[in-house]
Design an enzyme around this catalytic site. Structure first.
Site, short mmCIF file in Angstrom:
data_model
loop_
_atom_site.label_atom_id
_atom_site.label_comp_id
_atom_site.label_asym_id
_atom_site.label_seq_id
_atom_site.Cartn_x
_atom_site.Cartn_y
_atom_site.Cartn_z
N SER A 167 0.93 -1.83 0.06
CA SER A 167 -0.18 0.49 0.15
C SER A 167 0.57 1.15 0.24
O SER A 167 -0.03 2.67 -0.20
CB SER A 167 -0.89 -0.05 1.68
OG SER A 167 0.06 -0.05 2.48
N ASP B 145 -2.36 8.75 8.00
CA ASP B 145 -3.23 7.81 8.59
C ASP B 145 -2.09 7.17 9.29
O ASP B 145 -0.67 7.23 9.79
CB ASP B 145 -4.53 6.55 7.73
CG ASP B 145 -3.27 6.09 6.59
OD1 ASP B 145 -2.03 5.67 7.19
OD2 ASP B 145 -4.26 5.30 5.70
N HIS C 66 0.18 4.93 6.68
CA HIS C 66 0.91 5.78 5.95
C HIS C 66 1.88 7.22 5.64
O HIS C 66 0.61 7.84 6.72
CB HIS C 66 -0.07 5.84 4.48
CG HIS C 66 -0.44 4.55 3.89
ND1 HIS C 66 -1.51 3.83 4.92
CD2 HIS C 66 0.27 3.19 3.67
CE1 HIS C 66 -2.09 2.40 4.83
NE2 HIS C 66 -1.08 2.09 3.48
#
Ligand SMILES: *[C@@H]1O[C@H](CO)[C@@H](O)[C@H](O)[C@H]1NC(C)=O
Ligand SMILES: *[C@@H]1O[C@H](CO)[C@@H](O)[C@H](O)[C@H]1NC(C)=O
Length: 368
Positions: free
Chosen positions: A40, A332, A335
């Site tokens: 991600s 967040d 990340h």
């Protein structure tokens, strides 16, 4: 000033216009192509159509990205978006699911949120494309490229040898596997040493397969300091934002072995290859240690999130993020913000210290 002079001016103007048009037609990048494998941290929409909780195709993800929400797990550009720009590409490398035809020649992003070196990693969140799948998808791309080169393997391989390959794997093998004992048995099956060794054995095979398919200029990224991300801070050690050193120690074993693997590859184990090791652990640590100098004010909370450290869960759909994203290292629970990604990418691209990029940086790799 005669008519003749005026004609000359026109002539040179036309010449200049022609040269400019020609230079714009050519790809201005330092390398012809850029292929991306990862999770991600660099996924740019590959998980959008997949049944998984590891998805970011909703606001406020992408709030600072020119085209808004795309599936990127941050507010703006990812690490590899910025690398593509530093390499001179005039647009981002598209996700695997959306790239067609001759566009494949510029490169593809195969990264998938929740993915890891091990196939089962990330299953707690749903479906994803693990590293083995990403390498298979690249093999499919190579078959299409072979047709563009009319089956001429020599020319195809010469072309692929100029491309940059970025591989960033391993975070989820710890976060969404080893340190999730309720869902996975790896923590009881392996000591941290044995787990790192098992991961590196698989990774060695995957990187060897990439080499077999034509990759030569390969950038591998170590796992960052994930014992210190808001998600871990929210779960560990009361209220004082202490990093989880058990996680950091386990990761350090993996990272040390990965660097050794890069040395081994560069010493001739994979002929013709040139590997670069990016030390994300050192560069993420540097961001926190020198936060003030970089303009950060918040180092232990996500800009968007829920609960302690904004780290209990990820940023929710339509949740209001913090106002000034440039003051936060973390977007967040997991990340980095775009600003942090810019700093990390610039280090990887042009730092000459060998601490962050070893034994050479990405700019030097591109020029080889
Ligand atoms: C090119 O490589 C492919 C895959 O390795 C192989 O199947 C094919 O026979 C090769 N073509 C030539 C002309 O050597
Ligand atoms: C953490 O903070 C809360 C509220 O500020 C307090 O009630 C709690 O006792 C603290 N816990 C620890 C472990 O310090």
């Amino acid at each position: 000033m005669g008519k003749c002079c005026c004609l000359w001016v026109h002539f040179f103007f036309l010449l200049w216009c022609t040269a400019k048009a020609w230079s714009q037609q050519r790809d201005p990048s330092q390398v012809p192509c850029f292929f991306i494998f990862g999770d991600s941290l660099v996924d740019n929409g590959n998980n959008n159509g997949i049944l998984t909780l590891a998805r970011a195709n909703y606001m406020p993800y992408g709030v600072d990205f020119p085209s808004g929400t795309t599936g990127r797990f941050t507010n703006g550009r990812t690490f590899v978006d910025i690398l593509a720009q530093l390499l001179g590409f005039d647009s981002y490398i598209p996700p695997f699911g959306r790239v067609r035809g001759r566009e494949l020649l510029r490169g593809v992003n195969y990264a998938s949120g929740a993915a890891g070196i091990r196939d089962e990693t990330g299953n707690n969140l749903g479906d994803h494309m693990a590293m083995n799948q990403q390498v298979e998808n690249f093999a499919r791309t190579v078959e299409v490229l072979r047709r563009f080169f009319r089956g001429d393997n020599y020319t195809l391989n010469a072309y692929l040898s100029k491309c940059i390959f970025y591989v960033g794997m391993g975070s989820n093998d710890y976060l969404n596997n080893y340190f999730m004992p309720d869902f996975y048995s790896t923590h009881s099956d392996f000591t941290p040493q044995a787990y790192a060794a098992a991961l590196l054995k698989d990774y060695l095979q995957q990187l060897t397969n990439l080499h077999g398919l034509g990759a030569r200029k390969i950038v591998v990224t170590s796992v960052g300091q994930i014992g210190c991300i808001p998600y871990e801070l929210a779960r560990y050690n009361g209220n004082d934002s202490k990093c989880n050193e058990e996680i950091n120690n386990a990761i350090t074993i993996f990272n040390t072995g990965l660097k050794r693997l890069v040395d081994q590859f560069n010493k001739g184990q994979l002929p013709g290859s040139k590997f670069v090791y990016l030390d994300s652990f050192a560069s993420s640590k540097d961001l926190v240690a020198n936060a003030r100098r970089y303009g950060f004010e918040v180092v232990d909370k996500g800009c968007c999130g829920v609960g302690k450290n904004n780290g209990q869960i990820t940023c929710l759909p339509l949740q209001q993020p913090c106002d000034d994203r440039s003051k936060y290292i973390f977007w967040d629970a997991f990340h980095p913000t775009e600003v942090a990604n810019i700093l990390l990418a610039k280090k990887a691209f042009s730092s000459t210290s060998k601490v962050f990029a070893y034994p050479i940086n990405i700019q030097q790799l591109a020029m080889m």
